[in-house]
Structure formats: structure tokens, C-alpha cells
Design a protein around this motif. Structure first.
Motif, PDB file in Angstrom:
ATOM      1  N   ALA A  73      24.684 -96.475   0.164  1.00  0.00           N
ATOM      2  CA  ALA A  73      25.134 -95.157   0.628  1.00  0.00           C
ATOM      3  C   ALA A  73      24.393 -94.024  -0.056  1.00  0.00           C
ATOM      4  N   LEU A  74      23.720 -94.307  -1.176  1.00  0.00           N
ATOM      5  CA  LEU A  74      22.965 -93.251  -1.859  1.00  0.00           C
ATOM      6  C   LEU A  74      21.805 -92.740  -1.016  1.00  0.00           C
ATOM      7  N   GLU A  75      21.349 -93.559  -0.065  1.00  0.00           N
ATOM      8  CA  GLU A  75      20.261 -93.150   0.815  1.00  0.00           C
ATOM      9  C   GLU A  75      20.748 -92.345   2.004  1.00  0.00           C
ATOM     10  N   ARG A  76      22.028 -92.096   2.082  1.00  0.00           N
ATOM     11  CA  ARG A  76      22.618 -91.376   3.220  1.00  0.00           C
ATOM     12  C   ARG A  76      22.119 -89.930   3.260  1.00  0.00           C
ATOM     13  N   ARG A  77      21.710 -89.503   4.446  1.00  0.00           N
ATOM     14  CA  ARG A  77      21.252 -88.130   4.651  1.00  0.00           C
ATOM     15  C   ARG A  77      22.412 -87.301   5.192  1.00  0.00           C
ATOM     16  N   GLU A  78      22.826 -86.259   4.459  1.00  0.00           N
ATOM     17  CA  GLU A  78      23.901 -85.372   4.899  1.00  0.00           C
ATOM     18  C   GLU A  78      23.343 -83.955   4.954  1.00  0.00           C
ATOM     19  N   LEU A  79      23.366 -83.373   6.130  1.00  0.00           N
ATOM     20  CA  LEU A  79      22.666 -82.106   6.350  1.00  0.00           C
ATOM     21  C   LEU A  79      23.610 -80.936   6.615  1.00  0.00           C
ATOM     22  N   GLY A  80      24.860 -81.028   6.153  1.00  0.00           N
ATOM     23  CA  GLY A  80      25.772 -79.887   6.240  1.00  0.00           C
ATOM     24  C   GLY A  80      26.529 -79.766   7.547  1.00  0.00           C
ATOM     25  N   ASP A  81      26.553 -80.825   8.377  1.00  0.00           N
ATOM     26  CA  ASP A  81      27.252 -80.723   9.659  1.00  0.00           C
ATOM     27  C   ASP A  81      28.758 -80.582   9.473  1.00  0.00           C
ATOM     28  N   ALA A  82      29.330 -81.270   8.496  1.00  0.00           N
ATOM     29  CA  ALA A  82      30.771 -81.181   8.265  1.00  0.00           C
ATOM     30  C   ALA A  82      31.158 -79.767   7.831  1.00  0.00           C
ATOM     31  N   ALA A  83      30.425 -79.204   6.883  1.00  0.00           N
ATOM     32  CA  ALA A  83      30.723 -77.849   6.419  1.00  0.00           C
ATOM     33  C   ALA A  83      30.552 -76.835   7.543  1.00  0.00           C
ATOM     34  N   ASN A  84      29.539 -77.036   8.386  1.00  0.00           N
ATOM     35  CA  ASN A  84      29.325 -76.127   9.515  1.00  0.00           C
ATOM     36  C   ASN A  84      30.490 -76.183  10.492  1.00  0.00           C
ATOM     37  N   LEU A  85      31.007 -77.381  10.727  1.00  0.00           N
ATOM     38  CA  LEU A  85      32.149 -77.530  11.635  1.00  0.00           C
ATOM     39  C   LEU A  85      33.380 -76.818  11.079  1.00  0.00           C
ATOM     40  N   VAL A  86      33.610 -76.960   9.771  1.00  0.00           N
ATOM     41  CA  VAL A  86      34.757 -76.310   9.131  1.00  0.00           C
ATOM     42  C   VAL A  86      34.623 -74.793   9.179  1.00  0.00           C
ATOM     43  N   ASP A  87      33.447 -74.287   8.829  1.00  0.00           N
ATOM     44  CA  ASP A  87      33.240 -72.842   8.811  1.00  0.00           C
ATOM     45  C   ASP A  87      33.336 -72.244  10.210  1.00  0.00           C
ATOM     46  N   THR A  88      32.860 -72.981  11.212  1.00  0.00           N
ATOM     47  CA  THR A  88      32.961 -72.492  12.589  1.00  0.00           C
ATOM     48  C   THR A  88      34.409 -72.419  13.033  1.00  0.00           C
ATOM     49  N   ALA A  89      35.181 -73.473  12.762  1.00  0.00           N
ATOM     50  CA  ALA A  89      36.602 -73.468  13.120  1.00  0.00           C
ATOM     51  C   ALA A  89      37.336 -72.358  12.381  1.00  0.00           C
ATOM     52  N   LEU A  90      36.995 -72.148  11.105  1.00  0.00           N
ATOM     53  CA  LEU A  90      37.622 -71.086  10.323  1.00  0.00           C
ATOM     54  C   LEU A  90      37.310 -69.719  10.910  1.00  0.00           C
TER      55      LEU A  90
END
Length: 567
Positions: A73-90
């Protein structure tokens, strides 16, 4: 999986993650802090869910999975999609701004104001001044982001004698532990006791050991036998024998034994905190009959539940798929930009020190000598990269649809695909429903918060806050999507001109459409004042014109025709 392991609760949407099975275990590497002896066992799944969601928000979901044993899992690429979804809903939840509105205040400036309108306007002005001093807009941003991300958030009010006003503080929901009475219905809306608790780490320099702090608000009888009563200023016609007690204490972690959980901490080992005036915070009577703690939920809880659901809850697996696809795309782009090349019949340079052939590098300007039958083949991975990029777009559309934020709400919808404004409005319909549900879940809680603010002012005997029932105040949200101001203005002009709506309703429609109107009642008063001034000027001009036509003192004396005056 046996039936006893099949758990359905407010956080069962996280059951697919192996890391959740380790929550609370002493050997857990992902949730080592949840093995604390003072934490109640029934709270561990909730706290673990908060940590998982926070890891997604901070692009650390792969690190959390690796800590639980998944090294890949250390090789997992996370590009901020979760945070973007939260900020958009907010952003859609909050709208452009929020205003405190008191029912009836808009009629205070009428020629014949309704009964209570003047008092409502005065209370609204006082509440807005309190909100400005307490930075309410900022506090709402802090609390609501927790609620959208984690599903829950907590406000705590307290009377400050020095500032002579209630203060508002936002707490992480992981510190919030409500205690429900076993004798009462489990579907009750409010608990009778609430703990706010967290660990304080060891401070070697200051000589402080690791400890746990617990702040408790509890409703109880004023006297032990329940005979003592008190009349509160917000309910002058009723005597009450209930008050709220505040306790703030710390315990050393090394002093706690197994079984001494949050609601069973030994009192004889507690170190009670002391206020600046020297008062010990051990069952301090706050002189109020309510808990000044407001729990905000992101969604309307199911029957029998008290906790909200995160905006990421139903799309978390989609975010995992998106991260996996991004990881594959990164690997594919590496072989596309720097391809794998196979050489046949090449003369490889030899390392003079070792006598072994040197490794060739694919770089600009490189020259390789090939024999007569030599051949060079490059591995083309660009088709796979195109497929992965198409899958990313598919996953984003799926996440947008299942979260109900929609592609139009996320800004990924191609404007050329929308044939008309009506079609665009239909595309936003799921988002409208989502925002309506989220605001409905909060409506009563913000009314409660503003009621508690008024009661704390009354309990503190603040100037201008007389006794009596609290006025009904609410938090008014601005529109969450852009509106066609020109169409709204045309509608308002026609409806008001035809007498179908009142001036107050017309101004409120303009306010809801996003026109820069700070106060509806003041705007109505200004419009009426300007209308009366224009009417007065028109009467003066008409009077002058009439005098000139009659040849009176104001008219001409030379026998010439009177001048034309436009009215």
C-alpha cells in the motif's frame, strides 16, 4: 464470515477494510492508540472510522493500510480526490454566506409593525453582533468540515464573565462521548451526560506524565433529595429542580486499571482543574438546565442511531479504485516516457574495473553500435496508458453520481454536452436534493445553538437580555448554486407590479437570488422611503404646474404661455 461477524451499524460501510478488524486490538499497528484502557469498547468502531476517513482526507490511506500490514500500500498514489470531494460538498452546503434570522424581524420597519416585530429585530441585531464577535462564520467552517468528512461535529458554549458573552468552541467528534440513560428511551434526542475526553502526551521537559483529560457536562438535581428548586429567566412561570454540572479533571494513565473506562474513572485519583478565580471544577453548578453541547450530524441519523454519515461513505471503494488506477497509470507512464528496449547484436561497452558489460541507459543522444544482424525493439505501453486514463474518467463520473454531487457539481461536465439551461438544472437535481437533506439535518441543531446563546446571556444577566422565552432564531443559508438574476428580477417586477406578492416577499426573493442585500427589513424600509420621497417630489412639481396653468402668483405675469413641466 460467520453471522456473528457480520456487523451492520452506522459504520458498516467500512467493513470491507481489513484495518477495521484490528480496531481495539492490543497488537493493532494501525490503531495502537485505540487500545487505551480508558476507552469504552462500544466506541472503538466509531473512532477507527474517524481515523480511516481522516487518512483519506490527508492522502495517507496507503500509509494506514501499510501500518496494518499491507506493505504494498505504500506505493498507492493518492492525488487529493477525497479532499476535493469533501471541500466541494462543504462549499455547496454553506453557500456564499450564512445569516442569523429571527422570525418577524423583517416587519419591524413597517408603518404598522406586527406585535413583537420590534423585539424580534432587536434580538436579531444582538445575535448578529454576538456572531461577529465570536467569529461564527469561521467556527461554522471548522465544524462543518468535520461533519462533512467524519459525519459528526461538536459545538460547546460557555459563559465568559470577562467578555460578558457566550463563547463558542469546536471540538473534534473523536473527543465526544455522550452517555445515554439506561432508564430512558434509547431514541431520546439528547443525552443527560456528555464527556469530552482526550489523551495528553508525556512532556519530559516539564515533568508531566501521560494522562487523560475528561470534561463532563451532566444534568442532575439541584440538591441531593431533589427538594431544592430554581426559576430560570427563560422559563419564569415554572420552577425546576434540575441544573447542569461541570467537571474538568485529569487522570494519570499509569494509575488506570483494566475496567476503569471513561465513565468509571476513579474519583479519588482525579486531579481537578481550577478556574482563574480559584474555583475548583468539580461538579460546578452552571445555573442552567441544559447541556451547552450541540452535536451536528452530516445526515439525518437512522432510527435508533445518533451518528451521521460521511460524504465519502458510499464512494470510499470508488476512491480506492481510483487510487489503484492512478498507481497503474503512473507505472504505465514511466514505461511510456522511458520505454523498455530490447537489443540484439549490440556491442556493449565493458567496465574496465570489473570486466562486466555496462548497463545501457535510454537517454537523449545515446548511440549504440549494432552488428549486421542487430535489432532494437521498444515496448509500446501507450495503448494501456490510454485505457487507464479512460478508466479514471469513468471512475470520476461514477463517484460524482453515487455521491450525488454530480459531474456538473464537481465541474467535470463538458458545457458542450448541456443543450439548455433546463437540462443543466436537471443535471444538478441530485445535488439540490443532497444539499437540502444536509441542511435539514442541521436546521434544528442551529436553532438550538442560538436558543442556548440567548439563555446564556440571560443566565449571565447581560445588559439588554431581559427574562422571558427565547425568540425563535435560525441560520439562513445562501443559495448553493448560481441563479439567473435577470430572470428572478423580471419575475419579481411582474409579480410585485401585479400585486401578487408583497414588497417583503419581493426583497426576500432578490436576497435568495444572491443580490447584495445585507438586511431584508432595512432594504424594505429604504425602498419605501425612496418611494415616499419620489411621491412628495411629484406632488410638489404637480402643484407648481397647476399654479402656472391658473396664472396665479406662481404663474407668469407677462401674459406669455406657461412653461411645460414634465411630471
Amino acid at each position: 464470515m460467520g453471522l456473528r461477524q457480520f456487523v451492520i451499524d452506522a459504520w458498516s460501510w467500512l467493513n470491507y477494510k481489513p484495518v477495521m478488524a484490528d480496531a481495539g486490538r492490543p497488537a493493532s499497528r494501525g490503531f495502537a492508540e485505540l487500545a487505551a484502557s480508558w476507552l469504552p469498547s462500544h466506541e472503538l468502531r466509531r473512532l477507527a472510522a474517524y481515523k480511516v476517513l481522516a487518512s483519506y482526507d490527508n492522502n495517507q490511506a496507503g500509509q494506514l493500510a501499510a501500518a496494518a500490514g499491507d506493505e504494498a500500500a505504500l506505493e498507492r498514489r493518492e492525488l487529493g480526490d477525497a479532499a476535493n470531494l469533501v471541500d466541494t460538498a462543504l462549499g455547496y452546503l454553506l453557500g456564499a454566506d450564512q445569516q442569523i434570522a429571527v422570525a418577524g424581524a423583517e416587519h419591524a420597519d413597517d408603518e404598522s409593525p406586527e406585535p413583537g416585530a420590534t423585539e424580534a429585530a432587536a434580538a436579531q441585531d444582538r445575535l448578529r453582533k454576538w456572531a461577529e464577535k465570536e467569529l461564527l462564520t469561521l467556527r461554522i467552517q471548522q465544524a462543518e468540515r468535520n461533519a462533512v468528512l467524519l459525519g459528526d461535529s461538536v459545538y460547546v458554549l460557555a459563559w465568559n464573565p470577562e467578555k460578558q458573552r457566550p463563547t463558542l468552541r469546536v471540538y473534534d467528534p473523536g473527543f465526544f462521548f455522550p452517555q445515554w440513560d439506561e432508564d430512558q428511551d434509547q431514541d431520546q434526542d439528547f443525552p443527560t451526560r456528555v464527556h469530552l475526553a482526550w489523551e495528553l502526551p508525556e512532556d519530559v521537559e516539564s515533568g508531566l506524565k501521560a494522562r487523560v483529560r475528561r470534561v463532563t457536562y451532566e444534568l442532575g438535581p439541584i440538591s441531593e433529595d431533589g427538594s431544592a428548586v430554581r426559576t430560570y429567566p427563560w422559563d419564569p412561570g415554572r420552577a425546576s429542580n434540575v441544573t447542569c454540572y461541570l467537571t474538568d479533571a485529569e487522570w494519570l494513565l499509569e494509575d488506570l486499571k483494566r475496567g476503569e473506562t471513561l465513565d468509571r474513572l476513579p474519583v479519588h485519583k482525579a486531579a481537578f482543574r481550577v478556574r482563574p478565580d480559584g474555583t475548583e471544577l468539580n461538579r460546578l453548578d452552571l445555573l442552567i438546565d441544559f447541556l451547552p453541547v450541540i452535536h451536528i450530524t452530516n445526515t439525518i441519523p437512522d432510527g435508533g442511531e445518533h451518528w451521521g454519515r460521511s460524504a465519502l461513505a458510499r464512494v470510499l471503494q470508488g476512491l480506492d479504485e481510483l487510487a489503484a488506477t492512478d498507481s497503474d497509470s503512473s507505472a504505465a507512464s514511466a514505461t511510456t516516457g522511458t520505454p523498455i528496449i530490447g537489443l540484439a547484436g549490440a556491442r556493449l561497452p565493458v567496465d574496465r574495473a570489473t570486466g562486466m558489460p555496462e548497463k545501457l541507459k535510454v537517454e537523449a543522444g545515446a548511440v549504440w553500435q549494432l552488428g549486421e544482424s542487430g535489432r532494437m525493439d521498444a515496448l509500446d505501453t501507450s495503448p494501456q496508458l490510454s485505457e487507464l486514463r479512460a478508466r479514471v474518467e469513468h471512475l470520476l463520473d461514477r463517484i460524482a453520481a453515487n455521491s450525488r454531487i454530480t459531474a456538473a457539481g464537481l465541474g467535470t461536465l463538458d458545457a458542450a454536452e448541456v443543450p439548455s439551461g433546463y437540462a443543466f438544472k436537471l443535471a444538478l437535481a441530485p445535488l439540490d436534493a443532497l444539499v437540502g437533506t444536509m441542511r435539514l439535518a442541521r436546521e434544528h441543531k442551529y436553532r438550538l445553538l442560538l436558543k442556548f446563546v440567548q439563555r446564556l446571556y440571560q443566565a449571565g444577566r447581560a445588559e439588554g437580555w431581559a427574562g422571558g422565552e427565547s425568540v425563535p432564531a435560525r441560520l439562513a443559508w445562501a443559495p448553493h448554486t448560481p441563479t439567473d438574476r435577470a430572470a428572478v428580477l423580471e419575475e419579481v417586477v411582474k409579480a410585485y407590479g401585479a400585486g401578487a406578492i408583497s414588497l417583503e416577499t419581493a426583497v426576500q426573493m432578490l436576497l435568495d437570488a444572491g443580490y447584495p442585500i445585507n438586511d431584508a427589513s432595512q432594504e424594505v424600509a429604504r425602498i419605501r422611503g425612496q418611494a415616499e420621497e419620489r411621491m412628495r417630489q411629484a406632488k410638489e412639481v404637480a402643484a407648481v404646474s397647476s399654479g402656472e396653468e391658473q396664472g396665479g402668483p406662481a404663474g407668469p405675469q407677462t401674459g406669455k404661455p406657461p412653461a411645460t413641466v414634465a411630471v
